[in-house]
Design an enzyme around this catalytic site. Sequence first.
Site, PDB file in Angstrom:
ATOM      1  CG  HIS A  52      -1.966  -0.997   1.245  1.00  0.00           C
ATOM      2  ND1 HIS A  52      -3.101  -0.836   2.000  1.00  0.00           N
ATOM      3  CD2 HIS A  52      -2.100  -2.186   0.607  1.00  0.00           C
ATOM      4  CE1 HIS A  52      -3.900  -1.881   1.831  1.00  0.00           C
ATOM      5  NE2 HIS A  52      -3.300  -2.723   0.986  1.00  0.00           N
ATOM      6  CD  GLU A  54      -2.155   4.466   2.694  1.00  0.00           C
ATOM      7  OE1 GLU A  54      -3.331   4.861   2.697  1.00  0.00           O
ATOM      8  OE2 GLU A  54      -1.799   3.443   2.057  1.00  0.00           O
ATOM      9  CB  CYS A  82      -6.595  -0.334   5.295  1.00  0.00           C
ATOM     10  SG  CYS A  82      -4.879  -0.897   5.132  1.00  0.00           S
ATOM     11  CB  CYS A  85      -2.037   1.945   6.042  1.00  0.00           C
ATOM     12  SG  CYS A  85      -1.769   1.088   4.474  1.00  0.00           S
TER      13      CYS A  85
END
Length: 150
Positions: A52, A54, A82, A85
């Site tokens: 991801h 992040e 999420c 993260c």
Amino acid sequence: MEYDDLMRVALAEAELAIPHGDVPVGALVVVEGEVIASRHNERQLTTDPSAHAEVLAMRDACQRLGTWRLDNATLISTLEPCTMCAGVAVNARIQKVVFGAADLEAGALGSVYNFGVDPRLRHNFEVEHNVLGEECAETLKSFFVNLRSS
């Protein structure tokens, strides 16, 4: 730089995910007004479910700073982080998270969960939401409309 300006940089980063079929999410790590890391989603590109934007940005920032602690850093993301993260942000001791579009299905900073202020966690951080939220949401909506029509 103001948060609107930083979010525009994150939106430009998010666009880089589209050519390799990843959901266009962009993230920055900022320390003392300087962008020290900028990444976009790479799950499809790398076949890595943890890739991801992040997480990748925080990894790069830690590597650049030579420490796993990001206690003076702000994470900017075009989409509400999420649980994974947000968990990395907690563990990295991030100071603040700023995000654009809310994620009503998986958001962990106010929509579904609220990791930023949960007193049961070992670290809390400030959260600012809806920075260019409509623009961030439109980027995602356009991606999924195009994906479904192809």
